[in-house]
Design a protein around this motif. Structure first.
Motif, PDB file in Angstrom:
ATOM      1  N   GLU A 100      52.600  32.743  17.301  1.00  0.00           N
ATOM      2  CA  GLU A 100      51.600  31.587  17.345  1.00  0.00           C
ATOM      3  C   GLU A 100      51.658  30.749  16.096  1.00  0.00           C
ATOM      4  N   ASN A 101      51.973  31.298  14.788  1.00  0.00           N
ATOM      5  CA  ASN A 101      51.867  30.816  13.557  1.00  0.00           C
ATOM      6  C   ASN A 101      53.302  30.015  13.096  1.00  0.00           C
ATOM      7  N   GLY A 102      54.086  30.028  13.884  1.00  0.00           N
ATOM      8  CA  GLY A 102      55.453  29.735  13.760  1.00  0.00           C
ATOM      9  C   GLY A 102      56.428  30.268  12.296  1.00  0.00           C
ATOM     10  N   VAL A 103      56.037  31.323  12.279  1.00  0.00           N
ATOM     11  CA  VAL A 103      56.613  32.115  11.042  1.00  0.00           C
ATOM     12  C   VAL A 103      58.068  32.589  11.333  1.00  0.00           C
ATOM     13  N   ARG A 104      58.990  32.217  10.374  1.00  0.00           N
ATOM     14  CA  ARG A 104      60.356  32.519  10.428  1.00  0.00           C
ATOM     15  C   ARG A 104      60.619  34.117  10.250  1.00  0.00           C
ATOM     16  N   ASP A 132      46.023  39.947  10.214  1.00  0.00           N
ATOM     17  CA  ASP A 132      45.125  39.194   9.524  1.00  0.00           C
ATOM     18  C   ASP A 132      45.475  38.359   8.337  1.00  0.00           C
ATOM     19  N   VAL A 133      46.519  39.146   7.787  1.00  0.00           N
ATOM     20  CA  VAL A 133      47.167  38.097   6.608  1.00  0.00           C
ATOM     21  C   VAL A 133      47.823  37.061   7.111  1.00  0.00           C
ATOM     22  N   LEU A 134      48.543  36.875   8.335  1.00  0.00           N
ATOM     23  CA  LEU A 134      49.036  35.815   8.936  1.00  0.00           C
ATOM     24  C   LEU A 134      48.149  34.816   9.480  1.00  0.00           C
ATOM     25  N   GLU A 135      47.052  35.410   9.801  1.00  0.00           N
ATOM     26  CA  GLU A 135      45.858  34.443  10.190  1.00  0.00           C
ATOM     27  C   GLU A 135      45.323  33.867   9.010  1.00  0.00           C
ATOM     28  N   SER A 136      45.229  34.273   7.940  1.00  0.00           N
ATOM     29  CA  SER A 136      44.364  33.964   6.649  1.00  0.00           C
ATOM     30  C   SER A 136      45.415  33.254   5.565  1.00  0.00           C
ATOM     31  N   TYR A 137      46.807  33.411   5.598  1.00  0.00           N
ATOM     32  CA  TYR A 137      47.524  32.854   4.777  1.00  0.00           C
ATOM     33  C   TYR A 137      48.678  32.232   5.399  1.00  0.00           C
ATOM     34  N   VAL A 156      52.507  31.653   5.643  1.00  0.00           N
ATOM     35  CA  VAL A 156      53.486  32.746   5.155  1.00  0.00           C
ATOM     36  C   VAL A 156      54.882  32.082   5.227  1.00  0.00           C
ATOM     37  N   GLY A 157      55.730  32.174   4.501  1.00  0.00           N
ATOM     38  CA  GLY A 157      57.170  31.560   4.466  1.00  0.00           C
ATOM     39  C   GLY A 157      57.844  32.131   5.065  1.00  0.00           C
ATOM     40  N   ALA A 158      57.976  33.502   5.315  1.00  0.00           N
ATOM     41  CA  ALA A 158      58.939  33.938   6.264  1.00  0.00           C
ATOM     42  C   ALA A 158      58.648  35.404   6.171  1.00  0.00           C
TER      43      ALA A 158
END
Length: 288
Positions: free
Chosen positions: A134-138, A103-108, A110-112
């Protein structure tokens, strides 16, 4: 002798406990508090989630608890317009530590994401990995000896090593981290038990004013030797309603024996340890 032992009285004398008060919390969270180092222990029920808010509004979130409750804590710890978290750390792939991070990744933004390299085997972990993609987070893997530096602050990874990562016991693979800034040391232990505590005792100076108590206050964590070495002024137990008996009387007794101030998220709700470079203050939010 623990190098902080001579400061115990000083820090204890400066400890300020402020009960739930909306006005006070608004002033602390959204006022001049961003000039200080803020260590938040978020009330996420039976799970772990800690937010480190550095001066300048640089944030590191360690774990996210089991579900969406982490979003409530973040909403109160961060200004409404701040939708960016610099780093998210997954201590280890157990649901009560990573579940809420979906939920954090879908709401904020995130740098990595920092991980230990050990993969989870559950459907929930597969959902977590899918959300990352899906969010392209490193994704960055850190293990024993690695460090994260920001200005005069350092987050040092004390564990795991290769042996720990290969252990059948998932809790042995936890990312254990020591935060150091301006003389303050805070130790984040995730779910480690006595075996890992014993390893750490042989390798490091573990003295720290602030301790995130291991494994929700399990009787298999927080050994007398470990607590004596850490010698914390403030100890925080992240815990909620559970069937394990956490925190156990044995762990609470050992914490009491070293004279630390004990705080619990099941009773005190979200806990903020504020450090201005000189004084430690503890703020409690008991009412949402």
């Amino acid at each position: 002798m623990n190098k902080f032992s001579n400061k115990r009285f000083l820090y204890s004398a400066l400890l300020v406990l402020i009960a739930a008060n909306g006005f006070i919390w608004h002033a602390i969270l959204f006022g001049s508090g961003t000039e200080n180092l803020g260590l938040y222990f978020l009330d996420v029920g039976q799970g772990d989630s800690e937010l480190i808010n550095f001066p300048g509004d640089v944030q590191v979130l360690i774990d996210g608890g089991p579900n969406t409750k982490v979003l409530e804590g973040l909403a109160r710890a961060l200004p409404a317009q701040d939708r960016y978290i610099d780093l998210v750390v997954v201590s280890h792939p157990q649901l009560d530590h990573f579940g809420g991070l979906i939920d954090v990744l879908e709401s904020y933004k995130v740098g990595a994401v920092i991980e230990n390299g050990r993969k989870g085997t559950t459907a929930a972990y597969a959902d977590f990995e899918k959300t990352l993609q899906e969010n392209g987070v490193r994704r960055i893997i850190l293990t024993e000896g690695d460090k994260i530096k920001y200005e005069d602050a350092t987050l040092s990874v004390l564990s795991p090593n290769r042996k720990n990562l290969a252990s059948k016991e998932l809790n042995d693979s936890v990312l254990v981290m020591m935060l150091e800034k301006s003389g303050l040391r805070a130790l984040y232990t995730g779910d480690i038990g006595k075996d890992i505590e014993d390893e750490l005792l042989k390798k490091y100076d573990l003295s720290a004013q602030v301790l995130k108590v291991g494994h929700h206050g399990s009787r298999f964590s927080s050994s007398p030797e470990f607590l004596k070495a850490v010698n914390p002024v403030i100890s925080v137990i992240e815990v909620g309603k559970n069937t394990y008996g956490h925190p156990t009387p044995a762990a609470l007794g050992r914490l009491a024996d070293v004279g630390t101030q004990i705080f619990r998220t099941d009773r005190d709700r979200t806990i903020l340890v504020d450090f201005d470079g000189d004084k430690l203050r503890v703020y409690l939010k008991k009412l949402w």
